[in-house]
Scaffold this motif. Structure first.
Motif, short mmCIF file in Angstrom:
data_model
loop_
_atom_site.label_atom_id
_atom_site.label_comp_id
_atom_site.label_asym_id
_atom_site.label_seq_id
_atom_site.Cartn_x
_atom_site.Cartn_y
_atom_site.Cartn_z
N ILE A 28 0.84 -1.21 0.00
CA ILE A 28 0.00 0.00 0.00
C ILE A 28 0.87 1.25 0.00
N PHE A 29 1.90 1.26 0.85
CA PHE A 29 2.79 2.43 0.91
C PHE A 29 3.52 2.63 -0.41
N PHE A 30 4.02 1.54 -0.98
CA PHE A 30 4.77 1.66 -2.24
C PHE A 30 3.86 2.18 -3.36
N SER A 31 2.62 1.70 -3.39
CA SER A 31 1.68 2.18 -4.40
C SER A 31 1.34 3.64 -4.21
N GLY A 32 1.50 4.13 -2.98
CA GLY A 32 1.17 5.52 -2.69
C GLY A 32 2.05 6.54 -3.38
N LYS A 33 3.19 6.11 -3.92
CA LYS A 33 4.08 7.08 -4.58
C LYS A 33 3.41 7.72 -5.78
N ALA A 34 2.51 6.99 -6.43
CA ALA A 34 1.78 7.57 -7.56
C ALA A 34 0.84 8.67 -7.08
N ILE A 35 0.20 8.45 -5.94
CA ILE A 35 -0.71 9.45 -5.38
C ILE A 35 0.08 10.70 -4.98
N VAL A 36 1.22 10.49 -4.32
CA VAL A 36 2.05 11.62 -3.88
C VAL A 36 2.53 12.42 -5.08
N ALA A 37 2.96 11.73 -6.13
CA ALA A 37 3.44 12.43 -7.33
C ALA A 37 2.33 13.28 -7.94
N LYS A 38 1.14 12.72 -8.01
CA LYS A 38 0.00 13.46 -8.56
C LYS A 38 -0.28 14.72 -7.73
N TYR A 105 0.49 12.20 -17.30
CA TYR A 105 -0.51 12.10 -18.35
C TYR A 105 -1.63 11.10 -18.06
N ILE A 106 -1.43 10.18 -17.12
CA ILE A 106 -2.45 9.15 -16.88
C ILE A 106 -2.83 9.11 -15.41
N SER A 107 -3.92 8.42 -15.11
CA SER A 107 -4.39 8.32 -13.74
C SER A 107 -3.47 7.42 -12.93
N ALA A 108 -3.51 7.62 -11.62
CA ALA A 108 -2.69 6.78 -10.72
C ALA A 108 -3.13 5.33 -10.80
N GLY A 109 -4.43 5.10 -10.98
CA GLY A 109 -4.92 3.72 -11.06
C GLY A 109 -4.40 2.99 -12.27
N LEU A 110 -4.41 3.65 -13.44
CA LEU A 110 -3.89 3.02 -14.66
C LEU A 110 -2.39 2.80 -14.55
N GLU A 111 -1.68 3.76 -13.96
CA GLU A 111 -0.23 3.61 -13.77
C GLU A 111 0.09 2.36 -12.96
N ARG A 112 -0.66 2.16 -11.88
CA ARG A 112 -0.40 1.02 -11.01
C ARG A 112 -0.71 -0.30 -11.73
N VAL A 152 -9.06 -0.88 -19.05
CA VAL A 152 -8.88 0.38 -18.34
C VAL A 152 -8.27 1.43 -19.27
N LEU A 153 -7.32 1.01 -20.12
CA LEU A 153 -6.69 1.95 -21.05
C LEU A 153 -7.71 2.52 -22.02
N ASN A 163 -2.60 11.92 -24.89
CA ASN A 163 -1.83 12.03 -23.66
C ASN A 163 -1.84 10.72 -22.88
N VAL A 164 -2.98 10.03 -22.89
CA VAL A 164 -3.08 8.74 -22.21
C VAL A 164 -2.17 7.72 -22.87
N VAL A 165 -2.12 7.75 -24.20
CA VAL A 165 -1.23 6.82 -24.93
C VAL A 165 0.22 7.10 -24.57
N LEU A 166 0.61 8.36 -24.59
CA LEU A 166 1.99 8.73 -24.26
C LEU A 166 2.33 8.31 -22.83
N GLY A 167 1.46 8.66 -21.89
CA GLY A 167 1.71 8.31 -20.49
C GLY A 167 1.78 6.81 -20.28
N SER A 168 0.90 6.07 -20.95
CA SER A 168 0.89 4.62 -20.80
C SER A 168 2.17 4.00 -21.36
N LEU A 169 2.66 4.53 -22.50
CA LEU A 169 3.90 4.03 -23.08
C LEU A 169 5.10 4.30 -22.17
N LEU A 170 5.10 5.47 -21.54
CA LEU A 170 6.19 5.80 -20.62
C LEU A 170 6.19 4.86 -19.41
#
Length: 305
Positions: A28-38, A105-112, A152-153, A163-170
């Protein structure tokens, strides 16, 4: 059965549950880095700043461990230090940088969800380059996981377009980069030790991040609002250092397979934390895609080796 004979079983069960709890909290903590970045992106900082501050704040902790290990354990061959540098640049610097770039460019959920496909990339790389046999259960798990991510994508594409495509590719690049790190570090982990390897590699990653920062930015750019530093400190302690060691302790107590299964909570926690803290919507398609990804990774984790 006497209470004396039950006692060891109870203690063993308690130790297992304790290890399982550590693995869940770490995920849970490790996944939180996406939330903090956002949250940090709301202060108009970019991925370079987020990554640099994260590494700078976590560096003293990893450096202290690295020094302790260097003093208490035998010196490594020069070739191993070279391998650690390469792994640090690939597994932590490059992977983290691509991840934070994609989060713009993408949501935290999709990133995870995309990052959670890393085990499947490990499997595919092993199949393509090391001629490892892949059974039908593994292929099925991959298809289920990928189908869930595509769901989800496709859902997110309706709102974000290119932007979603670019973010997903990154973020996909981040997952592949970390998969290469995992495959490459196998033998070195056994020889060097997980804690020592992580501490050394994170120090290498920090140096790379600092060099990158001063190539792309000026020292004046480090002057940021207090909230940015607060988020960075939280990111370093609770989303970087703490989950790394919680997961290591959990693996020592309950084993890697059980710890990996506990990590399935990561995408789910990110989805709901994103809804609560970032106002990211939760739809039926997202829940279905997340469930499919979790099922696929669960199948991979259950495969006997």
């Amino acid at each position: 059965m006497s209470s004396a004979s039950l006692s060891p079983q109870i203690s063993k069960r308690q130790a297992y549950l304790g290890g399982l709890l550590l693995a869940i909290v770490g995920a849970i903590f490790f996944s939180g880095k996406a939330i903090v970045a956002k949250l940090m992106y709301r202060y108009h900082v970019d991925a370079v700043m987020v990554l640099t501050l994260r590494m700078l704040f976590s560096f003293p902790m990893f450096a202290a461990i690295a020094v302790w290990k260097a003093r208490t354990e035998p010196a490594l061959p020069l070739a191993d230090y070279g391998r650690i540098v390469v792994l640090g640049l690939t597994g932590y610097y490059l992977s983290s940088f691509l991840d934070f770039l994609g989060l713009q460019y993408i949501s935290a959920g999709l990133e995870r969800l995309i990052l959670f496909l890393t085990p499947s990339f490990v499997l595919l790389i092993a199949f393509a380059f090391f001629k490892r046999k892949v059974g039908w259960i593994e292929w099925s798990a991959l298809l289920v996981s990928y189908f869930g991510t595509v769901l989800v994508l496709m859902h997110d594409l309706n709102g974000g377009g290119s932007n979603v495509v670019l973010g997903s590719l990154l973020v996909l690049g981040a997952a592949v980069s970390y998969a290469i790190y995992l495959i490459s570090s196998g033998e070195l982990v056994r020889r060097v030790g997980a804690i020592r390897l992580v501490a050394y590699a994170m120090c290498v990653s920090t140096v790379a991040c600092v060099i990158q920062f001063f190539i792309l930015r000026t020292p004046a750019d480090l002057i940021q609002p207090a909230a940015v530093y607060q988020f960075s400190l939280f990111n370093a302690v609770f989303c970087t250092v703490l989950p790394v060691f919680l997961t290591m302790i959990a693996v020592a107590r309950i084993g890697a397979p059980a710890a990996a299964q506990a990590g399935l909570v990561g995408p789910v926690s990110t989805l709901f934390l994103g809804a609560v803290l970032l106002d990211e919507p939760i739809t039926g398609i997202q829940l279905t895609g997340t469930a499919l990804v979790l099922c696929g990774i669960y199948l991979l984790s259950r495969k006997k080796v």
